[in-house]
Write a protein that holds these residues in place. Sequence first.
Motif, short mmCIF file in Angstrom:
data_model
loop_
_atom_site.label_atom_id
_atom_site.label_comp_id
_atom_site.label_asym_id
_atom_site.label_seq_id
_atom_site.Cartn_x
_atom_site.Cartn_y
_atom_site.Cartn_z
N ARG A 324 0.75 -1.20 -0.01
CA ARG A 324 0.02 -0.31 0.10
C ARG A 324 0.89 1.22 -0.36
O ARG A 324 0.75 2.38 -0.65
N ALA A 325 2.35 0.97 0.75
CA ALA A 325 2.60 2.25 0.37
C ALA A 325 4.06 2.42 -0.39
O ALA A 325 3.56 4.13 -1.28
N THR A 326 3.88 1.90 -0.88
CA THR A 326 4.74 1.06 -2.36
C THR A 326 3.64 1.59 -4.45
O THR A 326 4.71 1.76 -4.83
N GLY A 327 2.39 1.09 -3.48
CA GLY A 327 1.77 0.99 -4.42
C GLY A 327 2.69 -0.40 -5.59
O GLY A 327 2.41 -0.45 -6.82
N GLY A 328 3.52 -1.11 -4.45
CA GLY A 328 4.23 -2.42 -5.56
C GLY A 328 3.22 -3.64 -5.60
O GLY A 328 2.44 -3.45 -4.59
N ASN A 329 3.21 -5.05 -6.08
CA ASN A 329 2.25 -5.90 -5.43
C ASN A 329 3.32 -7.06 -5.41
O ASN A 329 4.27 -6.86 -5.63
N VAL A 330 2.82 -7.72 -3.79
CA VAL A 330 3.30 -8.80 -3.96
C VAL A 330 3.72 -10.22 -4.97
O VAL A 330 2.00 -10.52 -4.93
N VAL A 331 4.50 -10.91 -4.87
CA VAL A 331 4.34 -11.57 -5.76
C VAL A 331 5.08 -13.05 -5.29
O VAL A 331 6.21 -13.14 -4.33
N THR A 332 4.58 -13.81 -5.80
CA THR A 332 4.57 -15.03 -4.59
C THR A 332 5.55 -16.38 -5.89
O THR A 332 5.85 -17.45 -5.26
N ASP A 333 5.62 -16.10 -6.76
CA ASP A 333 6.73 -16.75 -8.23
C ASP A 333 7.26 -15.25 -8.82
O ASP A 333 7.58 -15.03 -9.64
N ILE A 334 8.68 -15.67 -8.38
CA ILE A 334 9.57 -15.08 -8.86
C ILE A 334 10.13 -15.08 -10.40
O ILE A 334 10.46 -13.98 -10.78
N ASP A 335 9.25 -16.60 -11.61
CA ASP A 335 10.15 -16.87 -12.47
C ASP A 335 8.25 -15.08 -13.58
O ASP A 335 8.82 -14.86 -13.80
N ASP A 336 7.43 -14.96 -12.11
CA ASP A 336 6.41 -14.15 -13.10
C ASP A 336 6.52 -12.92 -12.31
O ASP A 336 6.07 -12.14 -13.35
N LEU A 342 7.35 -3.69 -9.02
CA LEU A 342 7.54 -2.94 -8.60
C LEU A 342 7.12 -2.23 -7.43
O LEU A 342 6.66 -1.31 -8.52
N GLY A 343 7.02 -1.78 -6.12
CA GLY A 343 6.71 -0.53 -5.47
C GLY A 343 8.09 0.14 -5.64
O GLY A 343 9.03 0.29 -6.10
N GLU A 344 7.59 1.67 -5.56
CA GLU A 344 7.81 2.56 -5.47
C GLU A 344 9.10 3.82 -4.48
O GLU A 344 7.86 3.92 -3.55
N ALA A 345 10.10 3.70 -3.76
CA ALA A 345 10.23 4.92 -2.58
C ALA A 345 11.93 5.47 -3.49
O ALA A 345 12.19 5.02 -3.97
N GLY A 346 11.73 6.62 -3.27
CA GLY A 346 12.63 7.57 -3.08
C GLY A 346 14.00 7.79 -1.96
O GLY A 346 15.51 7.51 -2.89
N LEU A 347 13.89 7.19 -1.32
CA LEU A 347 14.73 6.09 -0.71
C LEU A 347 14.84 5.65 0.60
O LEU A 347 13.25 5.34 1.27
N VAL A 348 15.65 4.46 0.43
CA VAL A 348 15.87 2.95 1.18
C VAL A 348 16.81 2.99 1.85
O VAL A 348 17.73 3.04 0.81
N GLU A 349 16.98 2.84 3.58
CA GLU A 349 18.23 3.14 4.12
C GLU A 349 18.20 2.09 5.07
O GLU A 349 16.98 2.29 6.40
N GLU A 350 19.19 1.60 5.61
CA GLU A 350 19.81 1.42 6.79
C GLU A 350 20.14 1.86 7.53
O GLU A 350 21.11 2.96 8.07
N ARG A 351 19.46 2.29 9.32
CA ARG A 351 20.15 2.80 10.14
C ARG A 351 20.13 2.53 11.07
O ARG A 351 19.44 1.20 11.59
N LYS A 352 21.12 3.12 12.52
CA LYS A 352 21.24 2.24 13.51
C LYS A 352 20.57 3.03 14.72
O LYS A 352 20.40 3.93 15.06
N ILE A 353 19.32 2.94 15.39
CA ILE A 353 18.68 3.43 16.56
C ILE A 353 19.10 2.77 17.65
O ILE A 353 18.23 1.32 17.70
N SER A 354 19.18 3.13 18.47
CA SER A 354 19.96 3.17 19.62
C SER A 354 20.27 1.45 19.92
O SER A 354 20.24 0.65 20.41
N GLY A 355 21.40 1.02 18.64
CA GLY A 355 21.56 -0.33 19.02
C GLY A 355 22.03 -1.05 17.72
O GLY A 355 22.47 -2.00 17.36
N ASP A 356 20.41 -1.13 17.54
CA ASP A 356 19.46 -1.47 16.83
C ASP A 356 19.92 -1.27 15.19
O ASP A 356 18.89 -0.22 14.76
N GLU A 357 19.98 -2.56 14.31
CA GLU A 357 19.51 -1.51 12.73
C GLU A 357 17.97 -1.46 12.35
O GLU A 357 17.38 -2.19 12.38
#
Length: 552
Positions: A324-336, A342-357
Amino acid sequence: MANRQPIFILSEDTEREKGKDAQESNFRAARVIGDVVRSTLGPKGMDKMLVGSIGDVTITNDGAAILDDMDIEHPAAKMIIEVAETQEEEVGDGTTTAVIIAAELLHEAQDLLNQGIHPTSIASGYTKAAAKAQEFLKGMTKDVAFENEEMLKKVATTAMTGKKVEANIGVLADMAVKAVKQVAEKNNSRYEVDLDNIGIEKQEGGSVDDSIMADGLILSKDRVHPGMPKKVEDAKIALLNAAIEVKGTETDSEVRVSDPEQLQKFLDQEEGELREMVENIKKAGANMVICQKGIDDMAQHFLAKEGIFAIRRAKKSDMEKLARATGGNVVTDIDDISPEDLGEAGLVEERKISGDEMTFVEKCKNPKAISILIRGGTKHIVDEADRSLEDAMCVVARTVESGKIVPGGGATEIELAMKLSDYADSTGGKEALAVKGFANAAESIVRALANNAGLDPIDTIVELRNKHGTDGVSFGLDAYDGEIKDMINEGVVEPVQIKTQAVSSGSEAAVMILRIDDVIASKSEGGPEEGAPGGAPGGMPGGAGGMPPGMM
C-alpha cells in the motif's frame, strides 16, 4: 402423599445464589470494577501500578490497559470488563467512562430495587433512557471538516491529556492527525480510516520528542549481507512471498553421489537456479528486495554483487503495508515478476537506532500505509507513549469518519443528565424513576472529574447546571484551575462516538446484569481450593467475588 422424598436436580458440588443475594453479589462486583478505574478519569486522574505474575510492571491510567491486565474471576465483573473491551474496539478511547456508567447504573438499580421496584421495570426504563440519550447526544454535536487540522489536533490532545506523556503532547497529537489523514480514503462523501495501515515501531532511547513519522514504512530488519548497499535512492522494490532458495522435493528423498564430479554438477545446478532467480529480479529492474521468506546464502552473495539491498523474513502484515505504501504487488513466483509489480520509494536506508539496525522505506508517493517510530527514555515511557498515541489516532479516526464532535470536560454528560431528567418528568410511572437513575449515572462522570481534580463535586455540578440552564451547553470543568469554561473554545473536544458507544454498551451490560436473579456455578474438579471457597459463586473468593479485600 406423606413422606415426600426431595428431588435433587443439581450436583451436590454446585454452588447457587439466587434472588437478592445473587443481585447484590453482581452489583458489588460491578461497583468494584467501576471504583478501580474511577480515580483515573480526567486530566487529574491518578495512575495504577500493575504487577504481573512474573514481576513485570506497568504504570498507566489508561482504563483499557488496567482492566486488560487485571485477573478477574467474578462473572459479573467480567461482563463489565467486556464493556471496556467493546468501547476500546469500537472507538479506541472512553473505556473508563463506559465502565463508570455501567457501574453507576447498577448502583442506581440497587437503590430502586430496595424501594420495591421490579427489575423488569428498571430495565425497561434504562432501555428507554438509553435510546433517548442517543437522540440527545446526536443533537449536541458540532461539525468538523476533514481539512480542519487544528480541531483534529484538539481532539487528539484531549485524548492524551492527563497521560504521562503530556509534556510531549504536541508532537504526538501532530503525528496522530497526519498519520490518520494520510491513510484515510474517501468513499463517496465520507472518509474511511483503517488504523491497521499505520504501523508502530518502538525503540528505547532518546525522548518522546525524537519520535518520527515516515512517509513510508519502518522495518525492524537489516540487510542480509554486509556487501549490500546501506542506502538506495529511487528504489524499485520487489515484494516477494517466495523463498530465494532452491526448492526441496515434496517427498523425503535421498541423493547418492558416487564421485566428486557428480557432486560438483549437483552444486553447480543449485547455484545456477539461485543465479537465475537473482537474474529475474534484476531484469525486472529491482534494486531492492523485501522477502517474506528465506534467502539462501549463495543468493545473498549474488544479490550483493548486483548491488541489490535485500531483507528477509518480513512479517505478512508489513508486506501488506509495503504494497500500500509503495504501490507494488506482492509476488508469489519469482519467474513471473515484472517491472509493473515493483513498488517505488524515493529512499531506502539502513540506520542504527539505539544500537539496533532498522530499515527506513521513505519518500513514497502518497503512501496509503505509513509507520511511526516511538522513542522514549525507558520502556515504561515508550509503552505509555504508544498507548497514548493509539488512543489519539483512534479518536481522530472516528472524528474524521463521522465529522462530529461534542464538548468534553463533563459538558456533554451534564447536559445529557439534565435532558434525561426532563424526559423522566414526561414519562411517568415507575419507569420514570429508572430514567432519573440513568440521568444520575451520566452525572456521575462529572462527579468523578471534580473529585479527581480535588474539587467539591456538588458545587461543580450546581454551577454547571446553572450555566447549562442559561444555554451554555458547551460549558464544562477545567480540571486544572477548577473553573467552568466553554469547552469548545478551550479545545477540549471528543468524537461523539465516545459518548454514544459508552451509553450503548454501558446500559446494555447493566440491563443484562440487572435481569439476573440466579447464579449457578459448578465447582472445578480440583476441589475447594480451585472451586468456589467461602460459598461464593464460581470460584469467587468472598467479598465482591474474585477481588482482593483491599479493592472493595
